[in-house]
Design an enzyme around this catalytic site. Structure first.
Site, mmCIF file in Angstrom:
data_model
loop_
_atom_site.group_PDB
_atom_site.id
_atom_site.type_symbol
_atom_site.label_atom_id
_atom_site.label_comp_id
_atom_site.label_asym_id
_atom_site.label_seq_id
_atom_site.Cartn_x
_atom_site.Cartn_y
_atom_site.Cartn_z
ATOM 1 N N LYS A 171 -1.823 -1.319 -3.827
ATOM 2 C CA LYS A 171 -2.916 -0.370 -3.620
ATOM 3 C C LYS A 171 -2.312 1.026 -3.620
ATOM 4 O O LYS A 171 -1.335 1.291 -2.911
ATOM 5 C CB LYS A 171 -3.621 -0.639 -2.291
ATOM 6 C CG LYS A 171 -4.732 0.358 -1.965
ATOM 7 C CD LYS A 171 -5.345 0.085 -0.592
ATOM 8 C CE LYS A 171 -6.439 1.107 -0.285
ATOM 9 N NZ LYS A 171 -7.019 0.917 1.061
ATOM 10 N N TYR A 184 0.868 -1.189 0.000
ATOM 11 C CA TYR A 184 0.000 0.000 0.000
ATOM 12 C C TYR A 184 0.897 1.229 0.000
ATOM 13 O O TYR A 184 1.603 1.499 0.969
ATOM 14 C CB TYR A 184 -0.885 -0.022 1.235
ATOM 15 C CG TYR A 184 -1.942 1.054 1.316
ATOM 16 C CD1 TYR A 184 -2.214 1.915 0.255
ATOM 17 C CD2 TYR A 184 -2.712 1.189 2.465
ATOM 18 C CE1 TYR A 184 -3.199 2.875 0.339
ATOM 19 C CE2 TYR A 184 -3.699 2.159 2.565
ATOM 20 C CZ TYR A 184 -3.938 3.000 1.504
ATOM 21 O OH TYR A 184 -4.918 3.953 1.598
#
Length: 315
Positions: free
Chosen positions: A174, A149
């Site tokens: 992400k 992420y």
């Protein structure tokens, strides 16, 4: 899904889920005294799953991972796995420094999670070699597939992306930066089967822009309290119904974002307040977050009512 299925199988299920629905990041239920409410959380997660997400991500940013101790984390992930019952992948959050992230990873593995979302590390700014090493250390100590992420102090270069994508159990990224120039470079540098999804706050606002650089999948905080709205937007976007997309953006998502931007932390606090308005047993946020002021709660009620009216639903 079990760990023995392997990263490729988990990635395949995630890709299929991302094509068919939004990614759900459930809130964590607390009682008024701030203690975990497992029964409330179980009921809430069951309702999220009934709304047909592509996958479910417990104990991540929206789920206040940063405020959970290890026993609470275990309960949250275990309940989610039990309620999902293999219907959709369960991707649990982990984070802090790699040593602590591994402790949470092992708990998630024992609980039956399918994969992990590696949240940005704690506090410090690090060079690219350090960002890569963080993933390498975690990947070496868990068999679970990892999704990196990038947000805040974590932002990968194309070269670093190639390095983490070469790790056998790193399957995706992400993105929370919304830097489409950088993101396009990352998608071009990645292997063909590498997963990407839009993790910007209130991701629907930028969903069309992300899709233009090859990242159509996105997480939806709105799914946490109004799956009717999240589902209507997802369907309209997928079908190219730009009139409906524009109307939902103009009359619901933009006012919601303008309210969200009034106070730091409202990206979670407003979501939880909206869930309470809909009768969900999620309780308050934990410090350092704060619940909305009475004036902001009234504004949220008006925005939410307007959004539900657009899709033929009621508060």
């Amino acid at each position: 899904m079990t760990v023995s299925a392997g990263p490729a199988a988990v990635a395949r299920r995630l890709r299929e889920g991302m094509a068919g629905g939004v990614l759900s990041f459930p809130l964590t239920s607390f009682r008024d005294d701030g203690t975990l409410d497992p029964d409330g959380f179980r009921a809430y997660v069951a309702e999220r799953l009934a709304a047909a997400p592509g996958a479910v991500f417990p104990a991540c940013g929206t789920g206040e991972f940063f405020s959970l101790d290890e026993d609470e984390y275990r309960q949250v992930v275990t309940i989610t796995v039990e309620e999902a019952a293999g219907r959709v992948p369960v991707v649990a959050g982990t984070g802090y420094g790699w040593a602590q992230a591994v402790r949470f990873a092992r708990i998630a593995e024992d609980a039956g999670a399918d994969a992990l979302l590696v949240l940005p590390h704690y506090l410090v700014t690090a060079p690219q070699d350090g960002l890569v090493a963080q993933l390498e250390q975690i990947a070496a100590r868990t068999p679970l597939p990892l999704i990196a992420y990038q947000r805040g102090q974590v932002a990968f270069t194309a070269g670093s992306l190639r390095r983490i994508a070469a790790l056998p159990n790193v399957i995706g990224l992400k993105d929370g930066h919304s830097d489409l120039d950088r993101l396009q470079r990352l998608t071009l540098a990645a292997p063909e089967d590498f997963l990407f999804f839009n993790g910007a706050s209130t991701a629907e606002i930028q969903a069309r822009a992300y899709a233009t650089v090859g990242v159509p999948a996105y997480s939806s905080a709105v799914h946490a309290f109004a799956p009717e709205i999240a589902g209507a937007f997802f369907t309209a976007l997928r079908e190219g119904d730009h009139g409906t997309v524009d109307k939902l953006l103009r009359d619901f998502y933009v006012p919601l974002v303008e309210l969200r931007d009034r106070v730091p932390g409202y990206a979670v606090s407003l979501v939880k307040a909206a869930a309470r308005l809909r009768g969900h047993r999620v309780g308050p946020v934990r410090a350092p977050l704060t619940d909305p002021s009475p004036a902001d709660l009234a504004a949220l009620t008006a925005v939410l009512t307007a959004g539900l009216d657009l899709v033929g639903a009621a508060l």
